[in-house]
Write an enzyme that holds these catalytic residues in place. Structure first.
Site, mmCIF file in Angstrom:
data_model
loop_
_atom_site.group_PDB
_atom_site.id
_atom_site.type_symbol
_atom_site.label_atom_id
_atom_site.label_comp_id
_atom_site.label_asym_id
_atom_site.label_seq_id
_atom_site.Cartn_x
_atom_site.Cartn_y
_atom_site.Cartn_z
ATOM 1 N N CYS A 1 -4.120 5.377 1.276
ATOM 2 C CA CYS A 1 -5.352 5.327 0.712
ATOM 3 C C CYS A 1 -5.455 6.067 -0.566
ATOM 4 O O CYS A 1 -5.195 7.306 -0.732
ATOM 5 C CB CYS A 1 -6.330 6.176 1.748
ATOM 6 S SG CYS A 1 -7.984 6.356 0.942
ATOM 7 N N GLU B 1 -0.039 -3.629 -9.290
ATOM 8 C CA GLU B 1 -1.167 -4.489 -8.593
ATOM 9 C C GLU B 1 -2.194 -3.787 -7.811
ATOM 10 O O GLU B 1 -2.172 -4.184 -6.669
ATOM 11 C CB GLU B 1 -0.108 -5.476 -7.855
ATOM 12 C CG GLU B 1 0.708 -6.312 -9.061
ATOM 13 C CD GLU B 1 1.495 -7.348 -8.380
ATOM 14 O OE1 GLU B 1 1.539 -7.154 -6.846
ATOM 15 O OE2 GLU B 1 1.918 -8.321 -8.720
ATOM 16 N N CYS C 1 -10.601 0.373 2.500
ATOM 17 C CA CYS C 1 -10.322 1.300 3.316
ATOM 18 C C CYS C 1 -11.388 1.828 4.037
ATOM 19 O O CYS C 1 -12.730 2.103 3.377
ATOM 20 C CB CYS C 1 -9.522 2.420 2.700
ATOM 21 S SG CYS C 1 -8.927 3.606 3.684
ATOM 22 N N CYS D 1 -11.476 4.920 6.045
ATOM 23 C CA CYS D 1 -10.900 5.998 6.583
ATOM 24 C C CYS D 1 -12.127 6.917 6.376
ATOM 25 O O CYS D 1 -13.021 6.686 5.778
ATOM 26 C CB CYS D 1 -9.732 6.535 6.054
ATOM 27 S SG CYS D 1 -10.019 7.136 4.383
ATOM 28 N N CYS E 1 -13.061 7.851 2.901
ATOM 29 C CA CYS E 1 -13.513 6.794 2.083
ATOM 30 C C CYS E 1 -15.143 6.578 2.588
ATOM 31 O O CYS E 1 -15.972 6.446 1.799
ATOM 32 C CB CYS E 1 -12.845 5.600 2.301
ATOM 33 S SG CYS E 1 -11.445 5.390 1.640
ATOM 34 N N GLU F 1 5.125 -8.676 -15.087
ATOM 35 C CA GLU F 1 6.101 -9.577 -14.485
ATOM 36 C C GLU F 1 5.870 -11.019 -14.585
ATOM 37 O O GLU F 1 4.597 -11.479 -14.834
ATOM 38 C CB GLU F 1 5.711 -9.334 -12.895
ATOM 39 C CG GLU F 1 6.072 -8.059 -12.304
ATOM 40 C CD GLU F 1 5.653 -7.880 -10.644
ATOM 41 O OE1 GLU F 1 5.546 -9.017 -10.038
ATOM 42 O OE2 GLU F 1 5.724 -6.787 -10.283
ATOM 43 N N TRP G 1 7.172 -13.325 0.118
ATOM 44 C CA TRP G 1 5.848 -13.219 0.563
ATOM 45 C C TRP G 1 5.363 -14.548 1.319
ATOM 46 O O TRP G 1 4.477 -14.571 2.071
ATOM 47 C CB TRP G 1 4.795 -12.709 -0.386
ATOM 48 C CG TRP G 1 5.213 -11.496 -1.231
ATOM 49 C CD1 TRP G 1 5.671 -11.329 -2.370
ATOM 50 C CD2 TRP G 1 5.100 -10.178 -0.773
ATOM 51 N NE1 TRP G 1 5.992 -10.133 -2.582
ATOM 52 C CE2 TRP G 1 5.756 -9.361 -1.604
ATOM 53 C CE3 TRP G 1 4.802 -9.801 0.432
ATOM 54 C CZ2 TRP G 1 5.794 -7.986 -1.426
ATOM 55 C CZ3 TRP G 1 4.674 -8.447 0.742
ATOM 56 C CH2 TRP G 1 5.306 -7.542 -0.117
#
Length: 656
Positions: free
Chosen positions: A107, A142, A148, A150, A153, A298, A307
């Site tokens: 986070c 990236e 989030c 939590c 947040c 990249e 992925w």
């Protein structure tokens, strides 16, 4: 202008480092990007740092005169940190901590995480900030606008809302809590969006949380940048981005950075027309974020996998062609991912320049030729790229249309790409700019699906047309107010006067139904996804529907407004319409067109005030011939040419 590679020395035996650096040097590599995921190698235990190995890596590249982009590896905290401080783990929309795995699970609002991230940054910059070989710093990797939920947040979101609005009552009014008995009696009742599909939730709340998340991401990179530049005031700082589901606000993200960096993986699949979907739109957008040169951190080097299931192999010419395409659209440095394909980990099938075998192959030979070619085109990339056409991008519209998809197949980015591709077919330079940018230098502005009405953007668009510009708007414009709530007026609401027409009804036909339109010349085009049924006030019909109960109703309109012209495209058409439409607009506005370009050929023109240079790129799987109006000098082949012959994914640059 430099060619480089991403290198992961921590994944390879020490004996390979010097050999790799020597081979890179002989190949023509000018810069390497290192350390983007090496936190555990640098800090194997809490506050225990090991720089001996990294010192050797830096010294090795220095010995061969190769520059370094040093990454702050905060995207990949070590497992000991997650174990010691589980409170730094992101919490998902379901209220549960996400499972830690490869990367991006921290986070960025956690004070505990930030303390460790700042310490890591300080250690790296103090160690290498004085090195002349370290020419740039990349923050994290990236970054997205993380959703989030939590406790940190949640509280920060509530504080963010209180700072944004004058009162608690204004927050309630903006978020539209009277629907479904969602009225708040206290700020503590405001919660982030849940794990339900966003279509089931309060769209105003969802958009505010996405704005909040984007602000947090920008705040995070600016905080790390401050640490870097405090330790090394002359450091060049960036972060890398990509097009993702939770895309950050690119303009806020890079506002405090020295330059933009982008991860570029063009598709390699050839379609039924022997063409490949172009990434030129994305490159133009990156160039225009700061209106200056950008870096590719990249770049496609081989089969994409890890992925996902593996993609087809890049065709011969793609490594060279796509890199030159990036340079043509404004890249100053292109670093290929990666030098050698990983033997371990989730990215072991995300192929690099070298295969697992470490034996030189076609990709290395092509990469070597690229390095030689780049040295020839400095005169082209140092010239300016002048555009008379702009396409507007809005983070708010992107997010609002993600929160509430309008119909099957309707995609915001695709709307922008449709127009970009159409103008590109005539060899036009195109800028992709923020919706509140200065538009005074453009002849044509395309504003697709301005779904969320921002007063500053509306005034900007009106001002452009009043001053004589030609504007194109599309369906799903003016639908929402700034809070993502619908406006109680006929569509396109605040733009009705500008376009000289009103939407009396609409038909969200999706991709399963296909209709047709016929323009003023009698040409027919297919349309799908969405059909606005328009009533003309001051506008004239440019095209009408051929099918359904709205047959003969206007589908595309044209309206003279003050000194300018405003078009409205009330449907989503096939590529033939956009190409024909773009050609007519360029003819009307006297923007030069290149006619007869073969399918798949892309063109970029640059000027230094004395000479004009034209870049031709064949983004297709067929050899093409381009007849030049006169003999022109190729700066790649160093000779005059009357005809340019481009094999698949080949490129050439001529001086006009």
């Amino acid at each position: 202008m430099k060619i480089g590679v991403d290198y992961y020395p921590e994944q390879w035996d020490r004996s390979l480092w010097s050999r790799d650096a020597e081979q890179m040097f002989k190949t023509g590599v000018k810069i390497v990007r290192i350390c983007d995921s090496a936190w555990s190698k640098i800090e194997p235990y809490d506050n225990v740092f090991d720089f001996e190995w990294l010192d050797e890596v830096v010294e090795t590249f220095e010995r061969f005169g190769i520059e370094i982009m040093m990454c702050i590896p905060t995207n990949c905290p070590p497992l000991w940190l997650y174990k010691k401080h589980p409170e730094i783990i992101q919490v998902g929309a379901d209220g549960k901590p996400v499972q830690t795995g490869v990367c991006s699970h921290r986070c960025i609002n956690s004070p505990v995480f930030m303390a460790y991230a700042n310490r890591m940054t300080e250690q790296l910059v103090r160690r290498y900030g004085h090195k002349q070989s370290v020419v740039a710093w990349q923050i994290d990797s990236e970054l997205e606008s993380y959703n989030c939920t939590c406790d940190v947040c949640r509280e920060k979101f509530r504080t963010w809302l209180l700072d944004k609005y004058d009162s608690f009552e204004d927050i309630k009014s903006a978020i539209g809590t009277t629907a479904h008995s969602l009225e708040y009696s206290d700020i503590s009742e405001i919660e982030p969006p849940t794990a339900y599909p966003t279509e089931w939730q309060n769209p105003a709340l969802c958009l505010e949380y996405r704005r909040f998340s984007a602000d947090c991401t920008a705040e995070y990179v600016n905080g790390i940048a401050y640490v870097i530049q405090h330790e090394s005031p002359k450091a060049n700082v960036t972060t890398n981005t990509w097009f993702c589901e939770n895309a950050p606000d690119y303009y806020k993200l890079f506002d405090g950075m020295d330059f933009v960096s982008y991860d570029n993986y063009p598709p390699v699949e050839v379609d039924g027309k022997n063409q490949v979907k172009s990434h030129a739109f994305r490159l133009d957008m990156m160039r225009c974020i700061k209106k200056s040169g950008f870096w590719i951190t990249e770049q496609l080097s081989g089969i994409i996998g890890g992925w996902t299931t593996m993609s087809p192999a890049p065709r011969p010419g793609m490594i060279m062609g796509y890199s030159l395409q990036a340079f043509a659209h404004g890249a100053e440095t292109v670093m290929h991912f990666r030098w050698r394909t990983a033997l371990k980990g989730s990215e072991m099938f995300l192929h690099g320049i070298l295969d697992h075998s470490n034996i030189p192959s076609r990709r290395l030979f092509e990469f070597s030729e690229l390095c030689k070619t780049v040295s020839k085109i400095e005169v082209f990339t140092s010239a300016r790229m002048v555009s008379e056409i702009a396409i507007l991008y809005s983070p708010d519209c992107f997010n609002a249309l993600k929160i509430q998809p309008q119909t099957d197949g309707f995609d915001y980015i695709e709307q922008l790409e449709n127009f970009h591709s159409a103008f590109a077919k005539y060899g036009a330079n195109i800028d992709v700019v923020s919706a509140d940018s200065d538009l005074s230098g453009y002849k044509i502005v395309i504003a697709p699906a301005v779904f969320v009405n921002d007063r500053a953007v509306t005034e900007n668009i009106y001002r452009f047309v009043i001053n004589g510009g030609t504007l194109v708007m599309t369906c799903r414009s003016g639908v929402k107010d700034i809070n993502n709530n619908c406006i109680m007026e006929n569509l396109p609401t605040v733009y009705r006067q500008l376009i000289g027409a009103e939407v009396t009804e609409y038909d969200p036909i999706g991709n399963s139904i296909e209709q047709s339109i016929k323009d003023f010349s009698g040409k027919k085009f297919r349309c799908k996804q969405w059909c606005d049924i328009l009533h003309l006030t001051t506008a004239k019909a440019y095209a009408e529907y051929v099918d359904s109960f709205y047959k003969c109703c206007p589908a595309v309109t044209i309206n003279k407004y003050c000194n300018g012209m405003a078009y409205y495209v009330g449907t989503v058409c096939d590529s033939d319409f956009y190409e024909n439409f773009a050609g007519n607009l360029m003819l009307q506005t006297k923007i030069p067109r290149l006619k007869g370009l073969p399918k798949g050929v892309e063109v970029v023109t640059r000027t230094n005030g004395i000479n004009e240079y034209i870049f031709f790129f064949n983004n297709s799987n067929e050899t093409v011939m381009i007849n030049l109006p006169k003999t022109m000098y190729s700066i790649i082949d160093s000779r005059g040419k009357d005809v340019i012959r481009l094999i698949p994914f080949d490129a050439d640059i001529v001086r006009k």
